[in-house]
Design an enzyme around this catalytic site. Structure first.
Site, PDB file in Angstrom:
ATOM      1  N   TRP A  31       4.314   7.151   5.379  1.00 21.91           N
ATOM      2  CA  TRP A  31       3.798   6.156   4.418  1.00 21.91           C
ATOM      3  C   TRP A  31       2.296   6.378   4.273  1.00 21.91           C
ATOM      4  O   TRP A  31       1.621   6.575   5.283  1.00 21.91           O
ATOM      5  CB  TRP A  31       4.094   4.752   4.941  1.00 21.91           C
ATOM      6  CG  TRP A  31       3.973   3.669   3.910  1.00 21.91           C
ATOM      7  CD1 TRP A  31       2.829   3.126   3.441  1.00 21.91           C
ATOM      8  CD2 TRP A  31       5.038   2.987   3.241  1.00 21.91           C
ATOM      9  NE1 TRP A  31       3.096   2.152   2.528  1.00 21.91           N
ATOM     10  CE2 TRP A  31       4.453   2.043   2.372  1.00 21.91           C
ATOM     11  CE3 TRP A  31       6.434   3.094   3.287  1.00 21.91           C
ATOM     12  CZ2 TRP A  31       5.195   1.197   1.572  1.00 21.91           C
ATOM     13  CZ3 TRP A  31       7.176   2.248   2.482  1.00 21.91           C
ATOM     14  CH2 TRP A  31       6.562   1.315   1.635  1.00 21.91           C
ATOM     15  N   THR A  95       1.810  -9.295   0.520  1.00 20.90           N
ATOM     16  CA  THR A  95       2.764  -9.938   1.424  1.00 20.90           C
ATOM     17  C   THR A  95       2.272  -9.833   2.860  1.00 20.90           C
ATOM     18  O   THR A  95       1.219  -9.246   3.134  1.00 20.90           O
ATOM     19  CB  THR A  95       4.150  -9.279   1.303  1.00 20.90           C
ATOM     20  OG1 THR A  95       4.048  -7.938   1.773  1.00 20.90           O
ATOM     21  CG2 THR A  95       4.653  -9.297  -0.123  1.00 20.90           C
ATOM     22  N   HIS A  97       3.484  -8.119   5.278  1.00 19.87           N
ATOM     23  CA  HIS A  97       3.905  -6.923   6.014  1.00 19.87           C
ATOM     24  C   HIS A  97       2.774  -6.382   6.881  1.00 19.87           C
ATOM     25  O   HIS A  97       3.002  -5.881   7.970  1.00 19.87           O
ATOM     26  CB  HIS A  97       4.395  -5.833   5.047  1.00 19.87           C
ATOM     27  CG  HIS A  97       3.291  -5.130   4.323  1.00 19.87           C
ATOM     28  ND1 HIS A  97       2.754  -5.573   3.140  1.00 19.87           N
ATOM     29  CD2 HIS A  97       2.591  -4.019   4.654  1.00 19.87           C
ATOM     30  CE1 HIS A  97       1.798  -4.767   2.750  1.00 19.87           C
ATOM     31  NE2 HIS A  97       1.658  -3.818   3.643  1.00 19.87           N
ATOM     32  N   ARG A 136     -12.302   6.502   6.219  1.00 22.39           N
ATOM     33  CA  ARG A 136     -12.055   6.663   7.663  1.00 22.39           C
ATOM     34  C   ARG A 136     -11.043   7.765   7.974  1.00 22.39           C
ATOM     35  O   ARG A 136     -10.567   7.876   9.105  1.00 22.39           O
ATOM     36  CB  ARG A 136     -11.568   5.315   8.237  1.00 22.39           C
ATOM     37  CG  ARG A 136     -12.667   4.272   8.258  1.00 22.39           C
ATOM     38  CD  ARG A 136     -12.135   2.858   8.291  1.00 22.39           C
ATOM     39  NE  ARG A 136     -13.224   1.877   8.362  1.00 22.39           N
ATOM     40  CZ  ARG A 136     -13.937   1.469   7.315  1.00 22.39           C
ATOM     41  NH1 ARG A 136     -13.681   1.952   6.104  1.00 22.39           N
ATOM     42  NH2 ARG A 136     -14.916   0.592   7.470  1.00 22.39           N
TER      43      ARG A 136
HETATM   44  C1  DLZ Z   1       7.319  -1.368   4.011  1.00 21.59           C
HETATM   45  C2  DLZ Z   1       5.941  -0.870   4.272  1.00 21.59           C
HETATM   46  C3  DLZ Z   1       4.856  -1.437   3.587  1.00 21.59           C
HETATM   47  C4  DLZ Z   1       5.010  -2.518   2.582  1.00 21.59           C
HETATM   48  N1  DLZ Z   1       3.601  -0.985   3.777  1.00 21.59           N
HETATM   49  C5  DLZ Z   1       3.390   0.011   4.675  1.00 21.59           C
HETATM   50  C6  DLZ Z   1       2.085   0.473   4.922  1.00 21.59           C
HETATM   51  O1  DLZ Z   1       1.084   0.051   4.342  1.00 21.59           O
HETATM   52  N2  DLZ Z   1       1.932   1.477   5.848  1.00 21.59           N
HETATM   53  C7  DLZ Z   1       2.991   2.013   6.538  1.00 21.59           C
HETATM   54  O2  DLZ Z   1       2.784   2.916   7.365  1.00 21.59           O
HETATM   55  N3  DLZ Z   1       4.241   1.573   6.313  1.00 21.59           N
HETATM   56  C8  DLZ Z   1       4.468   0.598   5.412  1.00 21.59           C
HETATM   57  N4  DLZ Z   1       5.732   0.149   5.173  1.00 21.59           N
HETATM   58  C9  DLZ Z   1       6.870   0.840   5.834  1.00 21.59           C
HETATM   59  C10 DLZ Z   1       7.179   0.294   7.238  1.00 21.59           C
HETATM   60  O3  DLZ Z   1       6.229   0.763   8.183  1.00 21.59           O
HETATM   61  C11 DLZ Z   1       8.582   0.788   7.673  1.00 21.59           C
HETATM   62  O4  DLZ Z   1       8.656   2.189   7.565  1.00 21.59           O
HETATM   63  C12 DLZ Z   1       9.694   0.172   6.862  1.00 21.59           C
HETATM   64  O5  DLZ Z   1       9.583  -1.244   6.845  1.00 21.59           O
HETATM   65  C13 DLZ Z   1      11.089   0.551   7.435  1.00 21.59           C
HETATM   66  O6  DLZ Z   1      11.236   0.034   8.767  1.00 21.59           O
END
Ligand code: DLZ
Length: 165
Positions: A31, A95, A97, A136
């Site tokens: 991600w 959100t 998260h 960073r």
């Molecule tokens: C779902 C999600 C969201 C919204 N944002 C990020 C983020 O900013 N950085 C990141 O590394 N991962 C994000 N994820 C994915 C979650 O870490 C995870 O992979 C999923 O919720 C599946 O468990």
């Protein structure tokens, strides 16, 4: 997190042990890969510059930062690995998260580190904006991957310095 007083890639005021013979796992979240890829490149380069050989750097990927803890646990189970670095980037959204992921990773990394008696290094960028993350991950505030690499080498050295470890 970096500040105007601390650049993440500036180590001139610290002594860095030689990393020769150290074996280090790196778990990278896919991600925000443009950021985490830059963290990974920084970590590998810094480890190499400090004596860790390419064969002793084990890189694995997980989908997102939430999965970093489990990835770290898998690598910690490998007895040949001295330390694990987790690399991820969580950017504040609309959100909740951000809070859930940051809490889960910080708690998870601490738990895995203590369970396996190995340093697990927190290379997670937790920023309000993409620009702060870019700053960073090789930008004006240095690279958190570099900081994580140096921290791993230092913590392995600390452990090795103690009799019975
Ligand atoms: C779902 C999600 C969201 C919204 N944002 C990020 C983020 O900013 N950085 C990141 O590394 N991962 C994000 N994820 C994915 C979650 O870490 C995870 O992979 C999923 O919720 C599946 O468990």
């Amino acid at each position: 997190m970096s500040s105007s007083l601390k650049n993440l890639s500036d180590f001139k005021h610290t002594t860095i042990p030689n990393g020769a013979g150290m074996r280090i796992g790196i778990v990278t979240a896919e991600w925000n890969i443009e950021i985490t890829g830059a963290l990974l490149n920084g970590a590998i380069k810094t480890l190499s510059e400090n004596g860790v050989t390419e064969n002793d750097i084990i890189v694995k990927y997980v989908p997102g930062s939430f999965e970093l803890t489990f990835g770290a646990q898998l690598l910690c189970e490998d007895k040949s690995i001295d330390s694990v670095i987790v690399l991820g980037c969580v950017i504040q959204g609309e959100t909740r998260h951000f809070d859930f992921i940051c809490d889960a990773v910080s708690q998870g990394v601490t738990n895995v580190s203590l369970k396996y008696n190995k340093p697990v290094i927190f290379g997670l960028l937790t920023t309000n904006t993409l620009q702060q993350a870019q700053d960073r991950s090789g930008g004006k505030h240095g690279n958190k991957g570099d900081e994580a690499a140096i921290t791993a080498v230092k913590m392995i050295s600390l452990k090795k310095s103690l009799k019975g470890q």
